[in-house]
Design an enzyme around this catalytic site. Structure first.
Site, PDB file in Angstrom:
ATOM      1  N   ASP A  78       0.820  -1.210   0.000  1.00  0.00           N
ATOM      2  CA  ASP A  78       0.000   0.000   0.000  1.00  0.00           C
ATOM      3  C   ASP A  78       0.856   1.264   0.000  1.00  0.00           C
ATOM      4  O   ASP A  78       0.486   2.278  -0.579  1.00  0.00           O
ATOM      5  CB  ASP A  78      -0.935   0.008   1.220  1.00  0.00           C
ATOM      6  N   GLY A  79       2.035   1.216   0.649  1.00  0.00           N
ATOM      7  CA  GLY A  79       2.918   2.379   0.641  1.00  0.00           C
ATOM      8  C   GLY A  79       3.398   2.720  -0.754  1.00  0.00           C
ATOM      9  O   GLY A  79       3.450   3.890  -1.150  1.00  0.00           O
ATOM     10  N   ASP A 153      -3.903  10.529   3.964  1.00  0.00           N
ATOM     11  CA  ASP A 153      -4.064  11.522   5.023  1.00  0.00           C
ATOM     12  C   ASP A 153      -2.978  12.580   4.994  1.00  0.00           C
ATOM     13  O   ASP A 153      -1.885  12.380   4.467  1.00  0.00           O
ATOM     14  CB  ASP A 153      -4.087  10.846   6.401  1.00  0.00           C
ATOM     15  N   ARG A 163       5.864  15.023  24.013  1.00  0.00           N
ATOM     16  CA  ARG A 163       5.079  16.078  24.655  1.00  0.00           C
ATOM     17  C   ARG A 163       3.954  16.510  23.726  1.00  0.00           C
ATOM     18  O   ARG A 163       4.052  16.358  22.509  1.00  0.00           O
ATOM     19  CB  ARG A 163       5.969  17.277  24.986  1.00  0.00           C
ATOM     20  N   ASP A 182      -1.107  14.872  20.617  1.00  0.00           N
ATOM     21  CA  ASP A 182       0.087  14.475  19.873  1.00  0.00           C
ATOM     22  C   ASP A 182       0.005  14.918  18.417  1.00  0.00           C
ATOM     23  O   ASP A 182       1.015  14.899  17.712  1.00  0.00           O
ATOM     24  CB  ASP A 182       0.249  12.957  19.919  1.00  0.00           C
ATOM     25  N   THR A 193      -8.984   3.657   6.959  1.00  0.00           N
ATOM     26  CA  THR A 193      -8.559   2.352   7.473  1.00  0.00           C
ATOM     27  C   THR A 193      -7.056   2.305   7.731  1.00  0.00           C
ATOM     28  O   THR A 193      -6.500   1.227   7.952  1.00  0.00           O
ATOM     29  CB  THR A 193      -8.943   1.241   6.477  1.00  0.00           C
ATOM     30  N   ALA A 196      -5.706   6.793  10.692  1.00  0.00           N
ATOM     31  CA  ALA A 196      -6.909   7.304  11.354  1.00  0.00           C
ATOM     32  C   ALA A 196      -7.631   6.211  12.132  1.00  0.00           C
ATOM     33  O   ALA A 196      -8.190   6.468  13.210  1.00  0.00           O
ATOM     34  CB  ALA A 196      -7.847   7.928  10.322  1.00  0.00           C
ATOM     35  N   LEU A 197      -7.639   5.004  11.603  1.00  0.00           N
ATOM     36  CA  LEU A 197      -8.286   3.895  12.303  1.00  0.00           C
ATOM     37  C   LEU A 197      -7.536   3.570  13.588  1.00  0.00           C
ATOM     38  O   LEU A 197      -8.146   3.342  14.639  1.00  0.00           O
ATOM     39  CB  LEU A 197      -8.335   2.670  11.386  1.00  0.00           C
ATOM     40  N   SER A 198      -6.197   3.581  13.530  1.00  0.00           N
ATOM     41  CA  SER A 198      -5.391   3.341  14.731  1.00  0.00           C
ATOM     42  C   SER A 198      -5.637   4.405  15.786  1.00  0.00           C
ATOM     43  O   SER A 198      -5.534   4.143  16.989  1.00  0.00           O
ATOM     44  CB  SER A 198      -3.907   3.325  14.369  1.00  0.00           C
TER      45      SER A 198
END
Length: 299
Positions: A78-79, A153, A163, A182, A193, A196-198
């Protein structure tokens, strides 16, 4: 007078691969031989020169390859597909993926089924699927630091230190929220998927006309994912009071460091990407397989 035969479907095919993948050579050689037997003109991504099985195949930059090709086959994970999509997207050439990676949400043809799947595609028996991209611009005052597109994304995140960073979001010129977190993921349905899903965001069907904003580990429990229409103009401003390093990334691959007062503007891109799938493509079957929905718990 007899009619001259029509040219074959996808008569010029570009090949883009992940040159760092050890399986590329083993997949590229039979693919080139297959396309050659079917009389297709083949163009190869110049980054794949070391894996080129035929010195007669012209090597070229991805932008030029996209201008000449009628179909692009992406060989990798996918990358690799994300990288190819950003490079060739403006030419709006359809893409099909052969999966040499792990998940394979977008590259859905296994190497073992290469000829069977491509036989059908070259005969015109396939599904098409259109995906929109995001355009993200990083600005310092009126100066554009970087502008790029993303299929998955655009992410604002802390850089190097454990931090929180401080930033504000605006949508269509309206103030939405201050975030101490973060970072923030701004994702397409395709990217819902991925990171954003993580981060706790929703799975969005690829055909939705929507964008999701997912805070990354926010300090405030009420700072939740927000889904907006794909016409939204999104602006993230790094707060003057922020004390920690910040960066913005496109599809996790290109990045720019930001300073306090810098702005990131995100909107839907002006072009769409056309994906080609085998006729048995089923998005929900992919979700079940990749996310292990419905699997039995381990005893």
């Amino acid at each position: 007078m007899s009619n001259s035969p029509s040219p074959p479907r996808f008569s010029t095919i570009g090949l883009i691969g992940n040159a760092a993948n050890a399986q590329l050579t083993a997949t590229l050689a039979p693919l080139v031989a297959y396309l050659d037997r079917r009389g297709r003109r083949i163009l190869l991504d110049e980054r794949c020169e070391a894996a080129n099985p035929d010195p007669k195949i012209p090597l070229m930059a991805r932008s030029e390859l996209a201008r000449q090709a009628e179909l692009i086959i992406v060989i990798g994970g996918d990358g690799t597909f994300l990288d190819a999509a950003r490079a060739v997207g403006p030419q709006q050439v359809p893409l099909v993926g052969i999966n040499l990676g792990r998940l394979g949400f977008m590259v859905d043809i296994p190497p073992a089924q290469l000829e069977l799947a491509l036989d059908a595609i070259l005969a015109g028996d396939y599904q098409t699927d259109q995906r929109f991209l995001l355009e993200g611009s990083a600005l310092r005052g009126k100066t554009v630091l970087h502008r790029d597109t993303a299929l998955n994304d655009v992410v604002i995140n802390k850089h190097h230190v454990a931090r929180l960073i401080d930033f504000d979001t605006y949508i269509d010129g309206h103030y939405v929220n201050n975030h101490r977190a973060d970072g923030l993921i701004v994702a397409t349905p395709t990217g819902s998927t991925a990171y954003a899903l993580s981060g706790g965001g929703p799975v969005m069907h690829p055909q939705l006309h929507a964008i999701v904003l997912v805070p990354i580990c926010p300090h405030a429990l009420a700072d939740r994912p927000l889904v907006v229409g794909d016409s939204a103009q999104i602006e993230i401003r790094i707060a003057a009071r922020n004390t920690n390093p910040v960066q913005v990334t496109w599809d996790g691959q290109n990045s720019v460091e930001l300073r306090n007062g810098d702005t990131v503007r995100i909107r839907r891109s002006d072009f769409v990407l056309t994906l080609i799938h085998p006729t048995n493509h089923d998005y929900f079957r992919i979700l079940r397989s990749k996310l292990r929905w419905g699997s039995q718990p381990i005893p």
